[in-house]
Design a protein around this motif. Structure first.
Motif, short mmCIF file in Angstrom:
data_model
loop_
_atom_site.label_atom_id
_atom_site.label_comp_id
_atom_site.label_asym_id
_atom_site.label_seq_id
_atom_site.Cartn_x
_atom_site.Cartn_y
_atom_site.Cartn_z
N GLU A 41 50.04 36.68 35.02
CA GLU A 41 50.50 35.37 34.55
C GLU A 41 49.28 34.65 33.99
O GLU A 41 48.41 34.20 34.74
CB GLU A 41 51.12 34.58 35.71
N PHE A 42 49.22 34.56 32.66
CA PHE A 42 48.03 34.01 31.99
C PHE A 42 47.70 32.60 32.46
O PHE A 42 46.54 32.23 32.52
CB PHE A 42 48.19 34.07 30.47
N ARG A 43 48.69 31.82 32.82
CA ARG A 43 48.43 30.44 33.26
C ARG A 43 47.61 30.43 34.56
O ARG A 43 46.80 29.55 34.79
CB ARG A 43 49.75 29.68 33.45
N PHE A 44 47.84 31.42 35.40
CA PHE A 44 47.08 31.54 36.64
C PHE A 44 45.62 31.88 36.33
O PHE A 44 44.70 31.28 36.89
CB PHE A 44 47.72 32.60 37.54
N ASN A 45 45.40 32.82 35.41
CA ASN A 45 44.03 33.16 35.01
C ASN A 45 43.32 31.94 34.42
O ASN A 45 42.15 31.69 34.71
CB ASN A 45 44.01 34.31 34.01
N LEU A 87 38.41 27.37 27.04
CA LEU A 87 39.22 26.18 27.25
C LEU A 87 40.05 25.80 26.03
O LEU A 87 41.10 25.16 26.16
CB LEU A 87 38.36 25.00 27.67
N THR A 88 39.63 26.18 24.85
CA THR A 88 40.36 25.81 23.63
C THR A 88 41.36 26.89 23.20
O THR A 88 42.04 26.71 22.19
CB THR A 88 39.37 25.55 22.48
N LEU A 89 41.46 27.98 23.95
CA LEU A 89 42.40 29.03 23.57
C LEU A 89 43.84 28.56 23.69
O LEU A 89 44.20 27.81 24.60
CB LEU A 89 42.22 30.27 24.46
N SER A 90 44.66 29.03 22.77
CA SER A 90 46.09 28.73 22.82
C SER A 90 46.74 29.52 23.95
O SER A 90 46.16 30.48 24.48
CB SER A 90 46.74 29.14 21.49
N ASP A 91 47.97 29.15 24.29
CA ASP A 91 48.72 29.92 25.29
C ASP A 91 48.84 31.38 24.87
O ASP A 91 48.69 32.28 25.69
CB ASP A 91 50.13 29.34 25.48
N GLN A 92 49.10 31.61 23.59
CA GLN A 92 49.24 32.98 23.11
C GLN A 92 47.94 33.77 23.28
O GLN A 92 47.96 34.91 23.73
CB GLN A 92 49.66 33.00 21.64
N ALA A 93 46.81 33.15 22.96
CA ALA A 93 45.52 33.83 23.12
C ALA A 93 45.24 34.10 24.60
O ALA A 93 44.73 35.17 24.95
CB ALA A 93 44.40 32.99 22.50
N TRP A 94 45.54 33.14 25.47
CA TRP A 94 45.37 33.36 26.91
C TRP A 94 46.25 34.51 27.38
O TRP A 94 45.82 35.36 28.16
CB TRP A 94 45.69 32.10 27.70
N GLN A 95 47.48 34.54 26.91
CA GLN A 95 48.40 35.60 27.32
C GLN A 95 47.90 36.96 26.86
O GLN A 95 47.91 37.92 27.62
CB GLN A 95 49.80 35.33 26.78
N GLU A 96 47.44 37.04 25.61
CA GLU A 96 46.91 38.30 25.10
C GLU A 96 45.69 38.75 25.90
O GLU A 96 45.51 39.93 26.15
CB GLU A 96 46.55 38.16 23.61
N TYR A 97 44.86 37.80 26.30
CA TYR A 97 43.68 38.13 27.09
C TYR A 97 44.06 38.59 28.50
O TYR A 97 43.68 39.67 28.96
CB TYR A 97 42.73 36.92 27.18
N ALA A 98 44.81 37.76 29.22
CA ALA A 98 45.00 37.95 30.66
C ALA A 98 46.07 38.97 31.03
O ALA A 98 46.04 39.49 32.14
CB ALA A 98 45.33 36.60 31.31
N GLU A 99 46.99 39.25 30.14
CA GLU A 99 48.11 40.12 30.50
C GLU A 99 47.97 41.53 29.93
O GLU A 99 48.94 42.29 29.93
CB GLU A 99 49.43 39.44 30.12
N ARG A 100 46.78 41.89 29.52
CA ARG A 100 46.51 43.26 29.03
C ARG A 100 46.45 44.24 30.20
O ARG A 100 46.08 43.87 31.31
CB ARG A 100 45.14 43.33 28.34
N ASP A 101 46.79 45.49 29.92
CA ASP A 101 46.67 46.53 30.95
C ASP A 101 45.22 46.78 31.34
O ASP A 101 44.94 47.24 32.43
CB ASP A 101 47.29 47.85 30.46
N SER A 102 44.29 46.47 30.45
CA SER A 102 42.87 46.73 30.70
C SER A 102 42.19 45.62 31.50
O SER A 102 40.98 45.68 31.73
CB SER A 102 42.13 46.94 29.38
N LEU A 103 42.95 44.60 31.94
CA LEU A 103 42.37 43.51 32.72
C LEU A 103 43.14 43.37 34.03
O LEU A 103 44.37 43.35 34.04
CB LEU A 103 42.45 42.18 31.95
N ARG A 104 42.39 43.28 35.12
CA ARG A 104 42.99 43.08 36.45
C ARG A 104 42.28 41.90 37.12
O ARG A 104 41.08 41.70 36.92
CB ARG A 104 42.84 44.34 37.29
N THR A 105 43.05 41.14 37.91
CA THR A 105 42.55 39.92 38.54
C THR A 105 42.77 39.97 40.04
O THR A 105 43.85 40.35 40.49
CB THR A 105 43.28 38.69 37.95
N TRP A 106 41.75 39.58 40.80
CA TRP A 106 41.85 39.46 42.26
C TRP A 106 41.48 38.04 42.64
O TRP A 106 40.60 37.43 42.04
CB TRP A 106 40.89 40.41 42.96
#
Length: 173
Positions: free
Chosen positions: A45-49, A66-85
């Motif tokens: 969930e990109f909003r959490f990241n 901080l200036t990234l759009s929702d779409q850019a955040w989603q593309e960044y945070a919801e990729r298979d190559s990124l994991r968050t703990w």
């Protein structure tokens, strides 16, 4: 990382340190503090990241994203190559880290830090241990790396080195 610490002389040159660990055997673990739990955010969930980035990065003026759009955040945070703990202490977010799988078989600790009220409580060493163990456990990892700079928390570099990471490049701005 994209940080600016107002407590540091802005006229001083910024030094960026690139650190790596080339095999799991180099890891010098730190014990888990009582009450600290670390959980992977398996449902992306990109909003959490974005929230974690703001919570942890605010004292260090992390501003690049901080200036990234929702779409850019989603593309960044919801990729298979990124994991968050996320680290929790007594139900509150104590810190987080993001791991990014690279094409060359390495894993970058993309973001790492503690929420402001948890800095100085001895949680950073274990959270970094957890991050390194998670990176080494992610498929066929050949190398784990991170970068930090003199604008980060003053203990960042020493924490990375205490866990067994070694500087492989230094840049001065």
């Amino acid at each position: 990382m994209d940080k600016k610490n107002p407590e540091i002389d802005q006229q001083a040159p910024v030094i960026t340190y690139y650190l790596e660990m080339n095999n799991r055997g180099q890891l010098r673990s730190k014990a888990q503090p009582p009450g600290l739990e670390v959980t992977e955010a398996e449902l992306k969930e990109f909003r959490f990241n974005r929230y974690l980035y703001q919570l942890v990065g605010e004292p260090w003026q992390w501003v690049d994203k901080l200036t990234l759009s929702d779409q850019a955040w989603q593309e960044y945070a919801e990729r298979d190559s990124l994991r968050t703990w996320v680290a929790y202490h007594r139900g509150s977010i104590a810190g987080y880290y993001e791991l990014e799988r690279q094409d060359d078989g390495s894993v970058q600790i993309a973001y790492f830090g503690l929420a402001p009220r948890f800095v100085g409580k001895g949680f950073g060493g274990f959270l970094l241990t957890h991050a390194l163990e998670s990176a080494w456990s992610w498929g066929d990892t050949d190398r784990v790396w991170v970068h930090t700079c003199t604008l980060d928390h003053p203990g960042a570099l020493s924490n990375y080195q205490a866990r067994g990471m070694q500087v492989f490049r230094t840049e001065r701005e």
